[in-house]
Motif scaffolding. Structure first.
Motif, PDB file in Angstrom:
ATOM      1  N   GLU A 100       0.602  -1.240  -0.083  1.00  0.00           N
ATOM      2  CA  GLU A 100      -0.092  -0.052  -0.062  1.00  0.00           C
ATOM      3  C   GLU A 100       0.960   1.376   0.118  1.00  0.00           C
ATOM      4  O   GLU A 100       0.346   2.409  -0.297  1.00  0.00           O
ATOM      5  N   HIS A 101       2.189   0.997   0.302  1.00  0.00           N
ATOM      6  CA  HIS A 101       3.188   2.319   0.495  1.00  0.00           C
ATOM      7  C   HIS A 101       3.886   2.426  -0.733  1.00  0.00           C
ATOM      8  O   HIS A 101       4.549   3.666  -0.642  1.00  0.00           O
ATOM      9  N   THR A 261       2.038   9.108   2.181  1.00  0.00           N
ATOM     10  CA  THR A 261       1.970   7.455   1.971  1.00  0.00           C
ATOM     11  C   THR A 261       3.371   6.721   2.039  1.00  0.00           C
ATOM     12  O   THR A 261       3.480   5.472   2.360  1.00  0.00           O
ATOM     13  N   MET A 262       4.488   7.498   1.917  1.00  0.00           N
ATOM     14  CA  MET A 262       5.659   6.728   1.687  1.00  0.00           C
ATOM     15  C   MET A 262       6.186   6.714   3.112  1.00  0.00           C
ATOM     16  O   MET A 262       6.264   7.622   4.013  1.00  0.00           O
ATOM     17  N   THR A 263       6.587   5.410   3.649  1.00  0.00           N
ATOM     18  CA  THR A 263       6.907   5.459   4.921  1.00  0.00           C
ATOM     19  C   THR A 263       8.119   5.786   5.040  1.00  0.00           C
ATOM     20  O   THR A 263       8.620   6.173   6.485  1.00  0.00           O
ATOM     21  N   MET A 284       5.535   0.423   8.882  1.00  0.00           N
ATOM     22  CA  MET A 284       4.192   0.653   7.797  1.00  0.00           C
ATOM     23  C   MET A 284       3.338   1.635   8.695  1.00  0.00           C
ATOM     24  O   MET A 284       2.657   1.544   9.873  1.00  0.00           O
ATOM     25  N   PHE A 286       0.635   5.216   7.780  1.00  0.00           N
ATOM     26  CA  PHE A 286       0.116   6.364   6.672  1.00  0.00           C
ATOM     27  C   PHE A 286       0.074   7.721   7.796  1.00  0.00           C
ATOM     28  O   PHE A 286      -0.138   7.553   9.165  1.00  0.00           O
ATOM     29  N   THR A 344       3.211   8.287  -5.966  1.00  0.00           N
ATOM     30  CA  THR A 344       3.467   7.461  -4.769  1.00  0.00           C
ATOM     31  C   THR A 344       2.321   7.169  -4.178  1.00  0.00           C
ATOM     32  O   THR A 344       2.362   5.924  -3.283  1.00  0.00           O
ATOM     33  N   ASN A 346      -1.205   5.623  -3.410  1.00  0.00           N
ATOM     34  CA  ASN A 346      -2.201   4.640  -3.760  1.00  0.00           C
ATOM     35  C   ASN A 346      -3.453   4.914  -4.522  1.00  0.00           C
ATOM     36  O   ASN A 346      -3.859   5.805  -4.001  1.00  0.00           O
ATOM     37  N   ASP A 365       5.557  14.486  -3.291  1.00  0.00           N
ATOM     38  CA  ASP A 365       5.536  14.374  -1.812  1.00  0.00           C
ATOM     39  C   ASP A 365       6.305  15.581  -1.374  1.00  0.00           C
ATOM     40  O   ASP A 365       7.682  15.791  -1.627  1.00  0.00           O
TER      41      ASP A 365
END
Length: 442
Positions: A100-101, A261-263, A284, A286, A344, A346, A365
């Motif tokens: 998801e990331h 969303t990017m870890t 993990m 958000f 990036t 989803n 981002d």
């Protein structure tokens, strides 16, 4: 150990956790990489586990790990998936190596491509239709894919020769319905897939539940690995200062919030480090950063130690991951403009937000560039790390010069020894990628 006995032990140890809760926690810990200290997850049970409890927890972990193997064949998995596609009223499905990331490394619960096909490379996508399937890989993995995958089931396609879009355009029957999991594709990827389907006279269908998950009976749960604060003496900048800086950037764009969303962006912004995936210290999660610099962080609270409360302070509100969807629904109706990165984020997130009153502002981002521009503390840390690694590499070169004289050193021996020297260095936290070790003809 049976559940009643385990319950008594937990009570005797003063741990306010049921045996069922402990087992669920251990399953999540087993789904995370072991890291340098495989027992580190025990600190999520209690800060000071006794020797007796450590033994019990190790046995519990061993039992979970041993039970996680599956004997299903590649052909039976593909048959099961195709049956699930029929039940879902779709004619094909895309399975990327992604979570998801959209990160480079994915947790074990997201290793769908590997489970289905047997391909273990770090990049690839499979397209499954009702009568054929193809695995698309880049030039790094063509030979590996041909060795790992049953080519009676999957055509191995190098994307240098044929892109998946071109293959689908040729192979999709007119009027067919191609399914995809919007959580596993970025907004841009989904839009490109949609155009491909339209050009082939087909439809792209977003599924509510991934059909592969319904047939992957041994799918691990999401990983649970301890999350720690990244000390400011290494980061060079506190999280509050970072949040104010990034909030100012999104405010300048006219947005009231941005969905992260990017870890790695979240780890940088909040000075957090985790261990949910291999080779990168990420958790993990958000996050939603508001223009007032407050943050809503969606993360499994079981990962968070008691010391993180003071680190995050009032700046960051913690929410359960399952509340993320509801938060997006509120955000899309209560704000005027939301910034999102279509490269990036989803597609599920973007679809959720697009259904509301708020206008979506597509932009990179906002953490990406500031994260890449290292401050003086980070630069000093990078130089020091290279010096320490240089010492390890020098020791390795001396070792291999002497040890290889009889020709008995294998490539794996060399990689393991190099890691041993690196582990002996100060502040070593793990490898950033598997050592690529090769010598001679293959």
């Amino acid at each position: 150990m049976d559940q009643p006995t385990l319950t008594k032990l937990l009570k005797a140890e003063g741990i306010a956790m049921s045996a069922t809760e402990l087992h669920t926690l251990a399953q999540g810990a087993a789904a995370a990489p072991p890291g340098l200290n495989p027992d580190r997850w025990m600190n999520l049970v209690t800060s000071a586990p006794t020797s007796r409890l450590k033994t019990v927890l190790r046995d519990l972990m061993q039992g979970i790990t041993s039970a996680s193997t599956s004997s299903e064949s590649a052909v039976s998995r593909l048959i099961a998936l195709r049956k699930a596609l029929v039940d879902a009223n779709i004619d094909g499905f895309i399975v990327p190596r992604a979570d998801e990331h959209q990160g480079e490394y994915v947790p074990s619960c997201a290793q769908r491509l590997s489970w289905l096909t047997g391909f273990t490379g770090s990049a690839g996508t499979v397209a499954v239709l009702d009568d054929r399937a193809a695995l698309f890989v880049d030039g790094r993995y063509t030979l590996q894919a041909e060795m790992e995958v049953d080519q009676e089931l999957y055509q191995v396609v190098s994307i240098a020769d044929t892109s998946m879009d071109d293959w689908l355009a040729d192979e999709l029957p007119d009027g067919s319905r191609l399914g995809y999991d919007p959580r596993l594709h970025s907004r841009n990827q989904a839009q490109r897939l949609r155009k491909t389907c339209e050009s082939a006279g087909s439809s792209l269908i977003a599924v509510d539940r991934n059909p592969l998950d319904s047939v992957w009976t041994t799918q691990p749960p999401p990983p649970i690995s301890p999350v720690a604060a990244h000390d400011e003496r290494f980061a060079g900048q506190g999280l509050r200062e970072k949040c104010i800086q990034i909030a100012s950037r999104i405010s300048e764009s006219g947005s009231e919030a941005t969905v992260l969303t990017m870890t790695d962006s979240i780890a940088w912004l909040l000075n957090l480090r985790g261990g949910d995936v291999e080779f990168t210290p990420l958790a993990m999660a958000f996050a939603i950063l508001h223009r007032d610099s407050s943050v809503d962080l969606f993360i499994d609270a079981r990962k968070l130690g008691p010391d993180l409360g003071s680190h995050l302070g009032s700046q960051v509100a913690i929410h359960a991951p399952e509340h993320f969807g509801a938060a997006l629904n509120r955000l899309k109706d209560e704000t005027k403009q939301i910034q999102i990165d279509p490269a990036t984020a989803n597609d599920w997130i973007c679809r959720q937000l697009a259904e509301g009153k708020a206008k979506l502002i597509e932009a990179t981002d906002p953490c990406a560039l500031p994260k890449a521009i290292k401050n003086s503390v980070e630069l000093d840390g990078t130089r020091a790390a290279h010096l320490r690694d240089g010492v390890a590499l020098t020791r390795f070169l001396h070792w291999i010069n002497n040890a290889s004289e009889n020709g008995q050193i294998t490539e794996i021996d060399a990689a393991d020894q190099l890691e041993t020297f690196r582990r002996q260095g100060k502040n070593f936290q793990g490898l950033s990628f598997p050592t690529i070790s090769g010598a001679g003809n293959h």
